[in-house]
Design a protein around this motif. Structure first.
Motif, short mmCIF file in Angstrom:
data_model
loop_
_atom_site.label_atom_id
_atom_site.label_comp_id
_atom_site.label_asym_id
_atom_site.label_seq_id
_atom_site.Cartn_x
_atom_site.Cartn_y
_atom_site.Cartn_z
N LEU A 72 14.28 64.38 -73.47
CA LEU A 72 13.22 63.70 -72.73
C LEU A 72 12.97 62.29 -73.27
O LEU A 72 12.71 61.36 -72.49
N GLU A 73 13.04 62.12 -74.57
CA GLU A 73 12.77 60.83 -75.19
C GLU A 73 13.70 59.74 -74.66
O GLU A 73 13.29 58.60 -74.45
N ASN A 74 14.97 60.07 -74.48
CA ASN A 74 15.96 59.08 -74.08
C ASN A 74 16.37 59.19 -72.61
O ASN A 74 17.37 58.61 -72.20
N ALA A 75 15.59 59.94 -71.85
CA ALA A 75 15.95 60.21 -70.45
C ALA A 75 15.80 59.00 -69.54
O ALA A 75 16.36 58.98 -68.45
N GLY A 76 15.05 57.99 -69.95
CA GLY A 76 14.78 56.87 -69.07
C GLY A 76 15.91 55.86 -68.94
O GLY A 76 15.90 55.04 -68.02
N PHE A 77 16.87 55.90 -69.84
CA PHE A 77 17.92 54.89 -69.83
C PHE A 77 18.80 54.96 -68.59
O PHE A 77 19.08 53.94 -67.95
N ILE A 78 19.26 56.15 -68.25
CA ILE A 78 20.17 56.29 -67.11
C ILE A 78 19.49 55.92 -65.78
O ILE A 78 20.04 55.11 -65.02
N PRO A 79 18.31 56.47 -65.46
CA PRO A 79 17.66 56.08 -64.20
C PRO A 79 17.30 54.59 -64.15
O PRO A 79 17.48 53.95 -63.10
N VAL B 293 24.40 56.91 -54.72
CA VAL B 293 23.32 57.09 -55.70
C VAL B 293 23.15 58.57 -56.05
O VAL B 293 22.89 58.91 -57.21
N THR B 294 23.34 59.44 -55.07
CA THR B 294 23.19 60.88 -55.32
C THR B 294 24.25 61.40 -56.27
O THR B 294 23.94 62.09 -57.25
N VAL B 295 25.50 61.09 -55.98
CA VAL B 295 26.60 61.59 -56.81
C VAL B 295 26.56 61.02 -58.22
O VAL B 295 26.65 61.76 -59.21
N LEU B 296 26.39 59.69 -58.34
CA LEU B 296 26.39 59.06 -59.65
C LEU B 296 25.19 59.50 -60.48
O LEU B 296 25.32 59.79 -61.68
N TYR B 297 24.01 59.56 -59.86
CA TYR B 297 22.81 59.92 -60.61
C TYR B 297 22.90 61.35 -61.14
O TYR B 297 22.70 61.60 -62.33
N TRP B 298 23.19 62.30 -60.25
CA TRP B 298 23.20 63.70 -60.68
C TRP B 298 24.35 64.00 -61.62
O TRP B 298 24.20 64.80 -62.57
N ALA B 299 25.50 63.37 -61.41
CA ALA B 299 26.62 63.57 -62.33
C ALA B 299 26.25 63.05 -63.72
O ALA B 299 26.48 63.72 -64.73
N ALA B 300 25.62 61.87 -63.76
CA ALA B 300 25.24 61.26 -65.03
C ALA B 300 24.20 62.09 -65.76
O ALA B 300 24.32 62.38 -66.96
N ILE C 84 25.61 65.48 -67.04
CA ILE C 84 26.44 65.26 -68.23
C ILE C 84 25.55 65.01 -69.44
O ILE C 84 25.75 65.59 -70.51
N TYR C 85 24.55 64.16 -69.25
CA TYR C 85 23.60 63.86 -70.33
C TYR C 85 22.85 65.11 -70.78
O TYR C 85 22.67 65.34 -71.99
N SER C 86 22.43 65.93 -69.83
CA SER C 86 21.67 67.14 -70.15
C SER C 86 22.49 68.12 -70.98
O SER C 86 22.05 68.59 -72.04
N ALA D 140 8.99 69.82 -67.72
CA ALA D 140 8.95 68.35 -67.80
C ALA D 140 10.31 67.76 -67.47
O ALA D 140 10.40 66.71 -66.82
N TRP D 141 11.38 68.45 -67.91
CA TRP D 141 12.72 67.93 -67.65
C TRP D 141 13.08 68.03 -66.17
O TRP D 141 13.68 67.10 -65.61
N VAL D 142 12.71 69.12 -65.53
CA VAL D 142 12.96 69.25 -64.09
C VAL D 142 12.24 68.13 -63.32
O VAL D 142 12.82 67.49 -62.43
N LEU D 143 10.99 67.87 -63.68
CA LEU D 143 10.24 66.80 -63.03
C LEU D 143 10.85 65.43 -63.34
O LEU D 143 10.86 64.54 -62.49
N THR D 144 11.35 65.27 -64.56
CA THR D 144 12.00 64.01 -64.93
C THR D 144 13.22 63.76 -64.05
O THR D 144 13.44 62.63 -63.57
N LEU D 145 14.02 64.80 -63.83
CA LEU D 145 15.20 64.67 -62.98
C LEU D 145 14.83 64.32 -61.55
O LEU D 145 15.43 63.43 -60.93
N ILE D 146 13.84 65.03 -61.01
CA ILE D 146 13.42 64.79 -59.62
C ILE D 146 12.82 63.40 -59.46
O ILE D 146 13.16 62.67 -58.51
N CYS D 147 11.95 63.02 -60.39
CA CYS D 147 11.31 61.70 -60.32
C CYS D 147 12.34 60.58 -60.43
O CYS D 147 12.28 59.59 -59.69
N GLY D 148 13.29 60.74 -61.35
CA GLY D 148 14.33 59.73 -61.50
C GLY D 148 15.17 59.58 -60.25
O GLY D 148 15.55 58.47 -59.85
N TYR D 149 15.46 60.71 -59.60
CA TYR D 149 16.26 60.69 -58.39
C TYR D 149 15.52 60.00 -57.24
O TYR D 149 16.09 59.15 -56.54
#
Length: 414
Positions: free
Chosen positions: A199-206, A255-262, A265-267, A299-308
């Motif tokens: 969670l701490e480093n989750a903001g870099f990719i989005p 955006v869908t493929v690149l975001y979710w793939a990234a 992989i990160y997760s 929190a991680w599920v919400l982080t993924l959805i919000c980033g997407y």
């Protein structure tokens, strides 16, 4: 047509370079989480007072903290205080030598996160922190430990000399207090470094990834005019309908493929290296003041959805600007402006801070905003800003898609 539009984006040197940069961001994010470059959570202080890193250090930390696994209740809190006092009384704990002091710290690593909670609970004020608070406590009560979190909050909200007194309305104050009171106690403690680092480093990719996506999509509509191909494009049988639709689908698919793939992989890279344990622990173990009462995995599920949603909105807006202005330059700067301008305006006015809190960057950096008290009152009802941002930008994205279609298909031939 969809395949053709995607090939156009990656067929150029710039497109290939963008893809490489996106992959680099993913690799960097994985590295930051697994090596602990931004945190010391994955470091282990050994019996010699030396710092160790790597998979062996993680296993040692995990073993140490697993001994304290369970509910942070009266029994656990008492044991932490007693063990902390015992270590402080040792020659290493009393020593002024850095090496000896590190050895004493190493003995505390198993219960260190709980010790930090005690520091927060018994702080002199809501916004105060003192690392040595726990060292001065000899007797601790579970009821007081959890009640202090609410008491410190109330003192802060109703202190007339503090900025919070005028910053929040009475309804907003009561809402904040209610969120604190609804948090289930006692907390359950387990080794959770994997989820914390995730969670701490989750903001870099989005955040950084959407800038690269903006570069790829900025010319998806405007290039037809730049290349002087609009005459042919709009004169074809399907140029104004299916071809336009293919451009929009290509952008959203990209955006869908690149975001979710990234993010996947990160997760798996982070949790696979640091461990999946601790997902059911509440985020307050790390974000003590958070208004959001959920666990790390939630929190991680919400982080993924919000980033997407944030990525979808910004890329859709980029495509709209590209279609509207016929300029790739203006379109590519749109994400930059939206993401970075708010940082220069923050603190100028309370109402402006609320507007800034509603910007898409809040979705892209979801975890970093969990400790903030960003609220908005609509018709007398109080909402957390992050709760509003998710449906707001999901709706705006859905509105933008048909608007882009209509905007481009009605363009005049140059």
């Amino acid at each position: 047509m969809l395949r053709y539009e995607i090939k156009k984006m990656f067929g150029t040197f710039g497109g290939k370079l963008a893809l490489i940069l996106y992959a680099t961001i993913v690799a960097l994010s994985c590295s930051l989480s697994t090596t602990g470059a931004l945190n010391v959570g994955t470091e282990w202080v050994n019996e010699k007072g030396e710092h160790e890193t790597g998979i062996s250090a993680i296993h040692k930390m995990q073993d140490a903290q697993n001994k304290w696994e369970g509910y942070v209740n009266q029994e656990t809190l008492t044991k932490v205080i007693q063990e902390n006092a015992r270590i402080n009384a040792t020659p290493e704990g009393q020593s002024q030598n850095v090496q000896q002091h590190n050895i004493a710290f190493g003995w505390k690593q198993g219960f260190h996160p709980i010790r930090e909670l005690i520091n927060h609970s018994y702080a002199s004020g809501f916004r105060s922190y003192d690392y040595y608070i726990a060292d001065g406590i000899s007797v601790i009560e579970e009821e007081t430990f959890y009640a202090n979190r609410i008491c410190l909050l109330k003192d802060w909200l109703y202190d007339k000399t503090d900025v919070a007194y005028d910053l929040y309305s009475e309804a907003e104050k009561q809402y904040i207090i209610l969120q604190y009171e609804e948090l289930e106690t006692p907390f359950y403690f387990d080794f959770h470094d994997g989820w914390y680092q995730l969670l701490e480093n989750a903001g870099f990719i989005p955040s950084l990834g959407v800038l690269i996506l903006g570069f790829l999509l900025a010319g998806i509509f405007s290039n037809e005019f730049k290349w002087k191909a609009d005459t042919v494009y709009f004169s074809t049988l399907l140029g104004r309908n299916k071809a336009t639709s293919a451009k929009i689908k290509a952008g959203l698919l990209l955006v869908t493929v690149l975001y979710w793939a990234a993010m996947l992989i990160y997760s798996f890279a982070t949790l696979g290296y640091l461990g999946f344990e601790g997902g059911n622990c509440v985020v307050q173990l790390r974000v003590w003041k958070s208004l959001y009462n959920f666990t790390f995995w939630q929190a991680w599920v919400l982080t993924l959805i919000c980033g997407y949603i944030g990525n979808l909105f910004l890329t859709a807006l980029t495509m709209f600007i590209s279609a509207k202005t016929k300029s790739a330059v203006i379109a590519v700067t749109t994400p930059f402006v939206i993401m970075f301008i708010p940082s220069f305006l923050q603190g100028m006015a309370d109402w402006l801070d609320t507007v800034i809190a509603m910007m898409p960057i809040s979705l892209l950096e979801f975890y970093q905003h969990l400790g903030t008290f960003d609220l908005i009152t609509i018709f007398g009802k109080v909402f957390r800003v992050l709760d509003m941002c998710l449906p707001l930008y999901a709706a705006l994205t859905m509105i933008l898609v048909p608007v882009i279609y209509q905007e481009f298909r009605k363009k005049q031939i140059a």
